[in-house]
Design a protein around this motif. Structure first.
Motif, mmCIF file in Angstrom:
data_model
loop_
_atom_site.group_PDB
_atom_site.id
_atom_site.type_symbol
_atom_site.label_atom_id
_atom_site.label_comp_id
_atom_site.label_asym_id
_atom_site.label_seq_id
_atom_site.Cartn_x
_atom_site.Cartn_y
_atom_site.Cartn_z
ATOM 1 N N CYS A 288 0.848 -1.198 0.000
ATOM 2 C CA CYS A 288 0.000 0.000 0.000
ATOM 3 C C CYS A 288 0.883 1.247 0.000
ATOM 4 O O CYS A 288 1.830 1.339 0.774
ATOM 5 C CB CYS A 288 -0.882 -0.026 1.250
ATOM 6 N N THR A 289 0.554 2.184 -0.867
ATOM 7 C CA THR A 289 1.360 3.399 -0.950
ATOM 8 C C THR A 289 0.723 4.570 -0.191
ATOM 9 O O THR A 289 1.181 5.706 -0.293
ATOM 10 C CB THR A 289 1.544 3.818 -2.414
ATOM 11 N N ALA A 290 -0.362 4.278 0.504
ATOM 12 C CA ALA A 290 -1.048 5.283 1.325
ATOM 13 C C ALA A 290 -1.609 6.439 0.503
ATOM 14 O O ALA A 290 -1.696 7.564 0.995
ATOM 15 C CB ALA A 290 -0.116 5.806 2.425
ATOM 16 N N CYS A 291 -2.006 6.151 -0.719
ATOM 17 C CA CYS A 291 -2.567 7.221 -1.560
ATOM 18 C C CYS A 291 -3.957 7.652 -1.082
ATOM 19 O O CYS A 291 -4.431 8.725 -1.414
ATOM 20 C CB CYS A 291 -2.639 6.758 -3.010
ATOM 21 N N GLU A 292 -4.618 6.771 -0.352
ATOM 22 C CA GLU A 292 -5.937 7.032 0.255
ATOM 23 C C GLU A 292 -7.080 7.090 -0.759
ATOM 24 O O GLU A 292 -8.180 7.524 -0.425
ATOM 25 C CB GLU A 292 -5.915 8.313 1.117
ATOM 26 N N TYR A 293 -6.861 6.667 -1.997
ATOM 27 C CA TYR A 293 -7.953 6.685 -2.983
ATOM 28 C C TYR A 293 -9.109 5.788 -2.545
ATOM 29 O O TYR A 293 -10.243 5.983 -2.952
ATOM 30 C CB TYR A 293 -7.459 6.210 -4.353
ATOM 31 N N CYS A 294 -8.790 4.802 -1.754
ATOM 32 C CA CYS A 294 -9.799 3.811 -1.363
ATOM 33 C C CYS A 294 -10.700 4.259 -0.214
ATOM 34 O O CYS A 294 -11.736 3.655 0.033
ATOM 35 C CB CYS A 294 -9.083 2.535 -0.938
ATOM 36 N N VAL A 295 -10.278 5.283 0.498
ATOM 37 C CA VAL A 295 -10.929 5.591 1.774
ATOM 38 C C VAL A 295 -12.328 6.200 1.617
ATOM 39 O O VAL A 295 -13.283 5.777 2.271
ATOM 40 C CB VAL A 295 -10.025 6.532 2.615
ATOM 41 N N PHE A 307 -4.392 1.144 8.667
ATOM 42 C CA PHE A 307 -4.366 -0.237 9.171
ATOM 43 C C PHE A 307 -3.280 -1.042 8.452
ATOM 44 O O PHE A 307 -2.572 -1.839 9.065
ATOM 45 C CB PHE A 307 -5.727 -0.907 8.965
ATOM 46 N N PHE A 308 -3.155 -0.832 7.145
ATOM 47 C CA PHE A 308 -2.139 -1.582 6.386
ATOM 48 C C PHE A 308 -0.734 -1.193 6.846
ATOM 49 O O PHE A 308 0.159 -2.030 6.928
ATOM 50 C CB PHE A 308 -2.294 -1.333 4.881
ATOM 51 N N SER A 309 -0.562 0.071 7.152
ATOM 52 C CA SER A 309 0.738 0.520 7.634
ATOM 53 C C SER A 309 1.088 -0.168 8.955
ATOM 54 O O SER A 309 2.198 -0.660 9.150
ATOM 55 C CB SER A 309 0.708 2.046 7.802
ATOM 56 N N CYS A 349 -8.227 1.251 -6.024
ATOM 57 C CA CYS A 349 -6.840 1.029 -5.591
ATOM 58 C C CYS A 349 -5.900 0.875 -6.789
ATOM 59 O O CYS A 349 -5.966 -0.125 -7.509
ATOM 60 C CB CYS A 349 -6.759 -0.204 -4.697
ATOM 61 N N PRO A 350 -5.002 1.817 -6.981
ATOM 62 C CA PRO A 350 -4.075 1.711 -8.109
ATOM 63 C C PRO A 350 -3.083 0.557 -7.957
ATOM 64 O O PRO A 350 -2.469 0.133 -8.927
ATOM 65 C CB PRO A 350 -3.346 3.062 -8.103
ATOM 66 N N GLN A 351 -2.937 0.062 -6.744
ATOM 67 C CA GLN A 351 -2.016 -1.065 -6.514
ATOM 68 C C GLN A 351 -2.732 -2.415 -6.624
ATOM 69 O O GLN A 351 -2.118 -3.466 -6.404
ATOM 70 C CB GLN A 351 -1.379 -0.946 -5.114
ATOM 71 N N HIS A 352 -4.009 -2.384 -6.930
ATOM 72 C CA HIS A 352 -4.822 -3.608 -7.085
ATOM 73 C C HIS A 352 -4.723 -4.530 -5.870
ATOM 74 O O HIS A 352 -4.561 -5.742 -5.988
ATOM 75 C CB HIS A 352 -4.408 -4.378 -8.363
ATOM 76 N N ILE A 353 -4.805 -3.933 -4.726
ATOM 77 C CA ILE A 353 -4.729 -4.731 -3.499
ATOM 78 C C ILE A 353 -6.102 -5.315 -3.179
ATOM 79 O O ILE A 353 -7.128 -4.618 -3.296
ATOM 80 C CB ILE A 353 -4.233 -3.843 -2.322
ATOM 81 N N ALA A 354 -6.119 -6.567 -2.788
ATOM 82 C CA ALA A 354 -7.380 -7.211 -2.378
ATOM 83 C C ALA A 354 -7.681 -6.726 -0.950
ATOM 84 O O ALA A 354 -7.408 -7.419 0.046
ATOM 85 C CB ALA A 354 -7.232 -8.719 -2.430
ATOM 86 N N ILE A 355 -8.213 -5.538 -0.884
ATOM 87 C CA ILE A 355 -8.336 -4.847 0.410
ATOM 88 C C ILE A 355 -9.187 -5.628 1.419
ATOM 89 O O ILE A 355 -8.792 -5.816 2.574
ATOM 90 C CB ILE A 355 -8.902 -3.411 0.198
ATOM 91 N N ALA A 356 -10.349 -6.086 0.956
ATOM 92 C CA ALA A 356 -11.249 -6.780 1.892
ATOM 93 C C ALA A 356 -10.561 -8.025 2.472
ATOM 94 O O ALA A 356 -10.671 -8.300 3.671
ATOM 95 C CB ALA A 356 -12.546 -7.166 1.182
#
Ligand code: SF4
Ligand code: SF4
Length: 368
Positions: A288-295, A307-309, A349-356
Motif C-alpha cells: 500500500c502506498t497510502a494514496c488514500e484513494y480507497c478511503v 491499518f495496512f501501515s 486502488c491503483p495497486q490492485h490490493i485485495a483490500i477486503a
C-alpha cells in the motif's frame, strides 16, 4: 547529560515469557557498566514488566547508588485513571516502589486521542503541575502515540509541558501512521526538547533484512546495525535523550560505545539509511502506498491505509504501541472487523490490493 537513556522495559529475564522474572543480578551488572561509562538517565514506568520494572530499578539503582548520581524518569499510567484521586494514589505508590522522594522527569504516559480526553476530564495536567510546584518532580512532560495534529493541539493548550517523548526512528520517519517526522516538526515548532523512544523500533531495526546488514557492514564493519538507528535519532536537532530498552550486557556495551561521544550521521551515511529504508519497505506484506484513494466511500469508515501501515510494521515485530495506535484509530473509525466486503474500495486502488481480504488478516492481529 549524555544523550543515551537506559529504558527499563525490556530487561533480562530468568524465565522466558514471564515479564515479571527480571534477572536482577544481570540488571545490576548492566546498570553498573552504564553508570561507569558516565551515563545517568534511567526510564521506567508503572506498568513495565507488569509492575516489576520500578522495583528492579530500585534494587539496581536506588539501593546501590546515591540519589543525586542518576536521573530518574517515571510515568503516570493515564490509561488506568478512572477518577481524580487515582493520580495521587498511583504517584504515592510509585515513590514507594522506587524508594525515592522525587522524580527528575515525570510523564503522562501514552497520550493519544483517548488518553488525552481522559487526562483532561480527570485533571491530569493540573496534577502533574502540582507535583512540580511541590518539588516532587523536577520536569513534567508526556509521551505521545498519535497524530501530529493532536500533538500540536496538546502543546498549544498545555505550554506548561516542558518536554515531549516521541517515537522516532528511520522507518517511522515518513510513516503515515506513526508520523515521526510530523510529530518531530510540531515539537520543534513549540520549541519543546524531545526524548526519543523506540529508536530501533523494539528491535525491528536490529533484525533487518540481510541486504541492509550488508549495506551497513560494507560501509563500516565495526559499527553495529543498532548503532545506525540510534545515531540517526541522535543527529536530530533538539533531541536531548534517546531511550534504548537494553536487554543484555552486550547491548549496553555496544550502545554506550558510540553514544559516549556521539558523532552525527554524515551525508554518505544518511544516504545509506535512505537505501536501507527503501529495502525494508520493499519487504513489506501489503504494498500500500497510502494514496488514500480507497478511503472515501467506505460505508464503514475504515482507515484502510493506516491499518495496512500498522500491519506492515507488525510483521517485523508486534509492539504494544501498535495496538495503542490501532485502538486510538478505532475511536473515530471502523475496525478491520467491520468490513462488509462490498469491495467498493478495491475499484479505486491503483495497486490492485485485495483490500477486503487483507483486512481480514489485519483483523486477526488487531481485533483480538
Ligand atoms: S470492502 Fe470493506 S473496506 Fe472496502 S469499502 Fe467495503 S467495507 Fe470498506
Ligand atoms: S488505494 Fe490501495 S494503495 Fe492507495 S491507500 Fe488504498 S489500499 Fe493503499
Amino acid at each position: 547529560m549524555k544523550k543515551l537513556g537506559f529504558g527499563l522495559m525490556r530487561l533480562p529475564l530468568t524465565e522466558e515469557g514471564n515479564p515479571q522474572s527480571i534477572n536482577q543480578e544481570l540488571l545490576n551488572k548492566m546498570v553498573d557498566y552504564f553508570l561507569k561509562q558516565g551515563f545517568t538517565y534511567f526510564d521506567t514506568a508503572y506498568l513495565y514488566h507488569q509492575g516489576m520494572s520500578e522495583l528492579a530499578m530500585r534494587k539496581a539503582l536506588v539501593e546501590r547508588y546515591p540519589r543525586e548520581s542518576f536521573v530518574l524518569a517515571d510515568k503516570m499510567p493515564t490509561f488506568l485513571i478512572k477518577k481524580n484521586e487515582d493520580y495521587q494514589r498511583i504517584f504515592n505508590e510509585q515513590l514507594e516502589k522506587c524508594g525515592v522522594t522525587y522524580f527528575d522527569y515525570y510523564l503522562l504516559h501514552t497520550l493519544g486521542v483517548k488518553n488525552y480526553a481522559k487526562t483532561i476530564k480527570h485533571g491530569g495536567f493540573d496534577f502533574v503541575k502540582k507535583l512540580k510546584e511541590e518539588g516532587k518532580v523536577k520536569h513534567i512532560g508526556f509521551s505521545f502515540h498519535d497524530k501530529a495534529e493532536l500533538l500540536d493541539e496538546i502543546l498549544a493548550k498545555h505550554p506548561e509541558m516542558e518536554f515531549v517523548q516521541l517515537q522516532i526512528n528511520y522507518i517511522d520517519w515518513d510513516s503515515n501512521i506513526i508520523e515521526s517526522r510530523k510529530c518531530y516538526e510540531v515539537a520543534l515548532k513549540h520549541n519543546k526538547p524531545i526524548i526519543v523512544m523506540e529508536p530501533v523500533k523494539g528491535g525491528t531495526l536490529v533484525n533487518v533484512p540481510e541486504e541492509v546488514v550488508k549495506l551497513f557492514k560494507n560501509y563500516n564493519p565495526e559499527m553495529s546495525v543498532a548503532s545506525w538507528a540510534i545515531r540517526y535519532t541522535a543527529s536530530l536537532e533538539n533531541v536531548f535523550m534517546i531511550l534504548s530498552g537494553m536487554s543484555n550486557l552486550e547491548q549496553v556495551i555496544d550502545n554506550t560505545s558510540y553514544m559516549l561521544d556521539v558523532v552525527p550521521l554524515n551525508d554518505e551515511e544518511k544516504d545509506i539509511i535512505r537505501k536501507a529504508t527503501e529495502i525494508i519497505n520493499n519487504n513489506i506484506a501489503i504494498p500500500c502506498t497510502a494514496c488514500e484513494y480507497c478511503v472515501e466511500g467506505c460505508p464503514k469508515k475504515i482507515p484502510i491505509p493506516k491499518f495496512f501501515s500498522l500491519y506492515n510494521q507488525k510483521q517485523f515485530r508486534l509492539e504494544p504501541s501498535h495496538r495503542t495506535y490501532y485502538y486510538n484509530l478505532i475511536q473515530h473509525h471502523g475496525k478491520a472487523a467491520d468490513c462488509i466486503g462490498c469491495k467498493q474500495c478495491e475499484q479505486h486502488c491503483p495497486q490492485h490490493i485485495a483490500i477486503a481480504e487483507q483486512l481480514k488478516e489485519v483483523s486477526k492481529v488487531f481485533d483480538v
